[in-house]
Motif scaffolding. Structure first.
Motif, PDB file in Angstrom:
ATOM      1  N   SER A 233      -4.962   5.701   9.187  1.00 25.17           N
ATOM      2  CA  SER A 233      -4.029   4.670   8.735  1.00 25.17           C
ATOM      3  C   SER A 233      -3.404   5.185   7.440  1.00 25.17           C
ATOM      4  N   TRP A 234      -2.125   4.895   7.282  1.00 29.09           N
ATOM      5  CA  TRP A 234      -1.345   5.499   6.202  1.00 29.09           C
ATOM      6  C   TRP A 234      -0.885   4.433   5.224  1.00 29.09           C
ATOM      7  N   ASN A 235      -0.735   4.880   3.986  1.00 30.00           N
ATOM      8  CA  ASN A 235      -0.252   3.961   2.949  1.00 30.00           C
ATOM      9  C   ASN A 235       1.185   3.537   3.244  1.00 30.00           C
ATOM     10  N   ASN A 236       1.630   2.578   2.480  1.00 28.96           N
ATOM     11  CA  ASN A 236       3.005   2.114   2.557  1.00 28.96           C
ATOM     12  C   ASN A 236       3.860   3.132   1.788  1.00 28.96           C
ATOM     13  N   ILE A 237       4.711   3.847   2.480  1.00 29.61           N
ATOM     14  CA  ILE A 237       5.456   4.955   1.880  1.00 29.61           C
ATOM     15  C   ILE A 237       6.345   4.511   0.718  1.00 29.61           C
ATOM     16  N   THR A 238       6.805   3.272   0.745  1.00 28.75           N
ATOM     17  CA  THR A 238       7.699   2.797  -0.331  1.00 28.75           C
ATOM     18  C   THR A 238       7.005   2.824  -1.694  1.00 28.75           C
ATOM     19  N   ASP A 239       5.670   2.696  -1.700  1.00 33.73           N
ATOM     20  CA  ASP A 239       4.952   2.693  -2.983  1.00 33.73           C
ATOM     21  C   ASP A 239       4.995   4.037  -3.694  1.00 33.73           C
ATOM     22  N   SER A 240       5.166   5.119  -2.935  1.00 37.14           N
ATOM     23  CA  SER A 240       5.150   6.449  -3.561  1.00 37.14           C
ATOM     24  C   SER A 240       6.519   7.117  -3.504  1.00 37.14           C
ATOM     25  N   LEU A 241       7.540   6.319  -3.205  1.00 37.94           N
ATOM     26  CA  LEU A 241       8.881   6.889  -3.079  1.00 37.94           C
ATOM     27  C   LEU A 241       9.511   7.005  -4.462  1.00 37.94           C
ATOM     28  N   HIS A 242       9.847   8.236  -4.866  1.00 40.63           N
ATOM     29  CA  HIS A 242      10.516   8.439  -6.151  1.00 40.63           C
ATOM     30  C   HIS A 242      11.917   8.966  -5.878  1.00 40.63           C
ATOM     31  N   LEU A 243      12.877   8.068  -5.937  1.00 39.53           N
ATOM     32  CA  LEU A 243      14.238   8.446  -5.567  1.00 39.53           C
ATOM     33  C   LEU A 243      14.807   9.492  -6.519  1.00 39.53           C
ATOM     34  N   ASP A 244      14.431   9.425  -7.808  1.00 35.97           N
ATOM     35  CA  ASP A 244      14.973  10.388  -8.770  1.00 35.97           C
ATOM     36  C   ASP A 244      14.349  11.764  -8.581  1.00 35.97           C
ATOM     37  N   ALA A 245      13.042  11.775  -8.360  1.00 38.12           N
ATOM     38  CA  ALA A 245      12.341  13.051  -8.189  1.00 38.12           C
ATOM     39  C   ALA A 245      12.499  13.594  -6.770  1.00 38.12           C
ATOM     40  N   LEU A 246      13.142  12.846  -5.887  1.00 35.18           N
ATOM     41  CA  LEU A 246      13.336  13.226  -4.480  1.00 35.18           C
ATOM     42  C   LEU A 246      11.993  13.499  -3.792  1.00 35.18           C
ATOM     43  N   SER A 247      11.002  12.662  -4.061  1.00 37.92           N
ATOM     44  CA  SER A 247       9.695  12.901  -3.441  1.00 37.92           C
ATOM     45  C   SER A 247       9.074  11.612  -2.918  1.00 37.92           C
ATOM     46  N   ALA A 248       8.138  11.778  -2.011  1.00 38.85           N
ATOM     47  CA  ALA A 248       7.392  10.645  -1.464  1.00 38.85           C
ATOM     48  C   ALA A 248       6.097  11.198  -0.884  1.00 38.85           C
ATOM     49  N   THR A 249       5.059  10.353  -0.838  1.00 35.64           N
ATOM     50  CA  THR A 249       3.756  10.816  -0.357  1.00 35.64           C
ATOM     51  C   THR A 249       3.218   9.903   0.736  1.00 35.64           C
ATOM     52  N   PHE A 250       2.833  10.510   1.837  1.00 37.17           N
ATOM     53  CA  PHE A 250       2.115   9.783   2.890  1.00 37.17           C
ATOM     54  C   PHE A 250       0.635  10.035   2.639  1.00 37.17           C
ATOM     55  N   GLN A 251      -0.126   8.960   2.407  1.00 39.56           N
ATOM     56  CA  GLN A 251      -1.538   9.138   2.101  1.00 39.56           C
ATOM     57  C   GLN A 251      -2.342   8.359   3.132  1.00 39.56           C
ATOM     58  N   GLY A 252      -3.339   9.009   3.724  1.00 35.08           N
ATOM     59  CA  GLY A 252      -4.060   8.331   4.802  1.00 35.08           C
ATOM     60  C   GLY A 252      -5.535   8.633   4.838  1.00 35.08           C
ATOM     61  N   HIS A 253      -6.243   7.824   5.615  1.00 36.73           N
ATOM     62  CA  HIS A 253      -7.671   8.042   5.855  1.00 36.73           C
ATOM     63  C   HIS A 253      -7.971   7.540   7.266  1.00 36.73           C
ATOM     64  N   PRO A 254      -9.069   8.001   7.863  1.00 37.94           N
ATOM     65  CA  PRO A 254      -9.341   7.594   9.246  1.00 37.94           C
ATOM     66  C   PRO A 254      -9.510   6.081   9.346  1.00 37.94           C
ATOM     67  N   LYS A 255      -8.942   5.501  10.416  1.00 38.86           N
ATOM     68  CA  LYS A 255      -9.088   4.050  10.625  1.00 38.86           C
ATOM     69  C   LYS A 255     -10.554   3.724  10.841  1.00 38.86           C
ATOM     70  N   ASP A 256     -11.212   4.615  11.584  1.00 36.58           N
ATOM     71  CA  ASP A 256     -12.601   4.397  11.938  1.00 36.58           C
ATOM     72  C   ASP A 256     -13.405   5.473  11.213  1.00 36.58           C
ATOM     73  N   ASP A 257     -14.219   5.067  10.253  1.00 35.47           N
ATOM     74  CA  ASP A 257     -14.901   6.040   9.405  1.00 35.47           C
ATOM     75  C   ASP A 257     -16.362   5.635   9.238  1.00 35.47           C
ATOM     76  N   PRO A 258     -17.176   5.757  10.313  1.00 37.76           N
ATOM     77  CA  PRO A 258     -18.555   5.257  10.266  1.00 37.76           C
ATOM     78  C   PRO A 258     -19.397   5.910   9.164  1.00 37.76           C
ATOM     79  N   ARG A 259     -19.144   7.187   8.860  1.00 40.74           N
ATOM     80  CA  ARG A 259     -19.934   7.875   7.832  1.00 40.74           C
ATOM     81  C   ARG A 259     -19.453   7.540   6.418  1.00 40.74           C
TER      82      ARG A 259
END
Ligand SMILES: *[C@@H]1O[C@H](CO)[C@@H](O)[C@H](O)[C@H]1NC(C)=O
Ligand SMILES: *[C@@H]1O[C@H](CO)[C@@H](O)[C@H](O)[C@H]1NC(C)=O
Ligand SMILES: *[C@@H]1O[C@H](CO)[C@@H](O)[C@H](O)[C@H]1NC(C)=O
Ligand SMILES: *[C@@H]1O[C@H](CO)[C@@H](O)[C@H](O)[C@H]1NC(C)=O
Ligand SMILES: *[C@@H]1O[C@H](CO)[C@@H](O)[C@H](O)[C@H]1NC(C)=O
Ligand SMILES: *[C@@H]1O[C@H](CO)[C@@H](O)[C@H](O)[C@H]1NC(C)=O
Length: 403
Positions: A153-179
C-alpha cells in the motif's frame, strides 16, 4: 570487455589499461544531443471526482517536442515514457476505465501520430537473499520469498509532491505484514525531473539533461529476514520487435563524480533515437552516500517473461494494452562480505531514465589536468622536436630557393 569483476570497484589494473584510455579519449567527444537544452517541466497529480489518485504526470515541453512520464503505483509501481514531436501533445485519462480490472486504452497521449517513442519500466518485486547460507551456493545466495510490489500500500503522493523541486515520492509497505518487518520501514521511489542539465549533489551524481528523470529507490528501516540479507529489485520492461533490450556496460577512467566506480550501465530500447535507462553499478548503505558506504550492484541479463507471471501495472496495461511480451532483469545490491543493508537498515540506488541519446560523461576537469600533467613532459618534448625539424626544413628550403 573487462573480465575483472572486482576491479570495477577501482584500484585494479582494469580501470587504467592504455587501450581503455585510448578508447575513452576517442569516445568522449561531445555527442550532438538531439534532445532539447531546456524544457518547461510540470508535475501534476490528476484527480478523479475531486480526489487525487496515485498517478504522477511529468510533462516536459520543448520547442518542438514533449515528453510525458507517467509514474504510478496503481497495481505495481511503473513508469510509462512517451516522446512526441510536438509541443502540444496531451495526456488523456479515462478514470473509470483505468481503475477498473480491464484498464486497456484508459491512457492515451494525443495526437497519436505525434508519438515517436514509448516504453515502460515496471518494478515488480523486492527480492531478498540469504547470503550466509552455504558458501558454495551461488551469489547472491538463497532467495527468500520475494515481496510483490503489487501487494504494497502506498502513501498519498500529493503529500510528497514538491512542484518547485520537481520531485515526488511514492512510499509503501506490504499490505499484509505478519512479521512486522515493515512496522518501522518502507520502500520509497523518489522521482525527480529536471528543466535543464546538471548533476545532483549526492553520489553517484549522474549527469542529467532536460530529457531525463531520475529515480531513487530507497529501502529504509525494514527488518531483514536473515543476519546478512542482500536485497534486490526485479524490473520488467516491454519486449521490442527484436526481443529483449540489452544492458551495455561502459567503462571510464574517471571516478570524480562516483568514487571508485568506473562503470556505467545502460539499457537501450532499440536503435537511437529511442529511450534509455542508465545507472552506475553502485548503491549506498547510508544516507551519507560515499565511498565507505558504497555497495556493488549486479544486473542480470534481460530475459523474456510471461505476462501472467508478473505483477501488473495498471498504467502500462492502460497505455499498451494487455497483449504485451515482457522482459525482466534483476538488480542485486552488495555482497556477503559487506558493507551491507544490515549496517544501518538503509539501502539506496538511483537511475536515470530518458529519451534520445543518453548523456555522455566528458572527462572531468580534474582528470584532464592529471592527464595534461602526465602527458605534459613527453608531449612537450615531441612538440619541441617537431618544431625544430620544421624550422630546419624551412631553412633548407629557403636556402634552396635562394640558390
Ligand atoms: C491525499 O491528500 C490530499 C491532500 O493532502 C487529499 O485531498 C486527498 O483526498 C488524499 N487522497 C487520498 C486518496 O487519500
Ligand atoms: C526544432 O526546433 C529547433 C530550434 O527551435 C530547430 O532548430 C529544429 O529544426 C526543429 N526541429 C524540427 C524537426 O522541427
Ligand atoms: C471511459 O471508459 C468507460 C468504460 O470503458 C466508457 O464507458 C466511457 O465511455 C469512457 N469515457 C470516455 C470519455 O471515453
Ligand atoms: C511528427 O511525426 C509524424 C510521424 O510520426 C509526422 O507525420 C508528423 O508530420 C510529425 N510532425 C512534426 C511537427 O514534425
Ligand atoms: C518500531 O519503532 C518503535 C519505536 O522506535 C520500537 O519501539 C519498535 O520496537 C519498533 N518495531 C520494530 C518491529 O522494529
Ligand atoms: C544471527 O546472529 C545471531 C547472533 O549473532 C545468531 O544467534 C543467530 O543464530 C543468527 N541467525 C541466523 C539465522 O543465522
Amino acid at each position: 570487455m573487462c573480465t575483472c569483476r572486482e576491479a570495477r570497484w577501482g584500484w585494479g589494473p582494469c580501470a587504467t589499461s592504455p587501450m581503455l584510455l585510448l578508447s575513452l579519449l576517442l569516445s568522449t567527444a561531445p555527442s550532438g544531443l538531439q534532445g532539447e537544452e531546456t524544457r518547461k517541466v510540470s508535475l501534476d497529480v490528476p484527480d478523479w471526482l475531486g480526489s487525487p489518485q496515485n498517478l504522477l504526470h511529468i510533462q516536459a515541453v520543448g520547442t518542438n517536442s514533449t515528453l510525458h512520464y507517467v509514474w504510478s503505483t496503481l497495481g505495481t509501481p511503473a513508469v510509462v515514457l512517451v516522446a512526441t514531436n510536438t509541443s502540444h501533445s496531451v495526456l488523456s485519462i479515462n478514470w473509470t476505465r483505468l481503475l477498473s480490472p480491464e484498464p486497456d486504452g484508459a491512457l492515451m497521449v494525443l495526437p497519436k501520430d505525434s508519438i515517436q517513442f514509448s516504453s515502460a519500466l515496471i518494478f515488480t518485486r523486492l527480492l531478498e537473499f540469504d547470503s550466509t547460507s552455504d558458501a558454495a551456493a551461488k551469489p547472491p545466495g538463497k532467495p527468500y520469498p520475494p515481496y510483490s510490489l503489487a501487494e504494497f500500500s502506498w502513501n498519498n503522493i500529493t503529500d510528497s509532491l514538491h512542484l518547485d523541486a520537481l520531485s515526488a515520492t511514492f512510499q509503501g509497505h506490504p499490505k499484509d505484514d505478519p512479521r512486522g518487518a515493515f512496522a518501522n520501514g518502507s520502500l520509497a521511489f523518489r522521482v525527480q525531473a529536471f528543466a535543464g542539465s546538471g548533476r545532483p549533489a549526492q553520489p553517484p551524481r549522474l549527469l542529467h539533461t532536460a530529457d531525463t528523470c531520475q529515480l531513487e529507490v530507497a529501502l529504509v528501516g525494514a527488518l531483514p529476514r536473515g543476519n546478512r540479507s542482500l536485497f534486490g529489485i526485479e524490473v520488467a520492461t516491454l519486449q521490442q520487435d527484436l526481443g529483449c533490450p540489452m544492458i551495455q556496460e561502459q567503462h571510464s577512467i574517471d571516478d570524480e563524480y562516483a568514487p571508485a566506480v568506473f562503470q556505467l550501465d545502460q539499457l537501450l530500447w532499440g536503435s537511437l533515437p529511442s529511450g534509455f535507462a542508465q545507472w552506475r553499478p553502485v548503491a549506498f548503505s547510508q544516507e551519507q552516500a560515499g565511498r565507505a558506504s558504497s555497495l556493488s550492484c549486479q544486473a542480470s541479463p534481460l530475459h523474456p517473461t510471461w505476462a501472467h507471471s508478473l505483477p501488473q501495472s495498471s498504467v502500462v496495461q492502460a497505455f499498451f494494452g494487455p497483449q504485451q511480451n515482457y522482459c525482466t532483469f534483476s538488480l542485486t545490491f552488495g555482497t556477503s562480505t559487506g558493507p551491507g543493508y544490515w549496517d544501518q537498515h538503509y539501502l539506496s540506488w538511483s537511475m536515470l531514465l530518458g529519451v534520445g541519446p543518453p548523456p555522455v560523461d566528458a572527462l572531468s576537469p580534474l582528470i584532464l589536468v592529471i592527464m595534461a600533467v602526465a602527458l605534459g613532459t613527453p608531449g612537450l618534448m615531441l612538440l619541441g622536436g617537431g618544431m625544430v625539424l620544421l624550422l630546419r626544413r624551412k631553412r633548407s628550403s629557403e636556402y634552396q630557393s635562394i640558390n
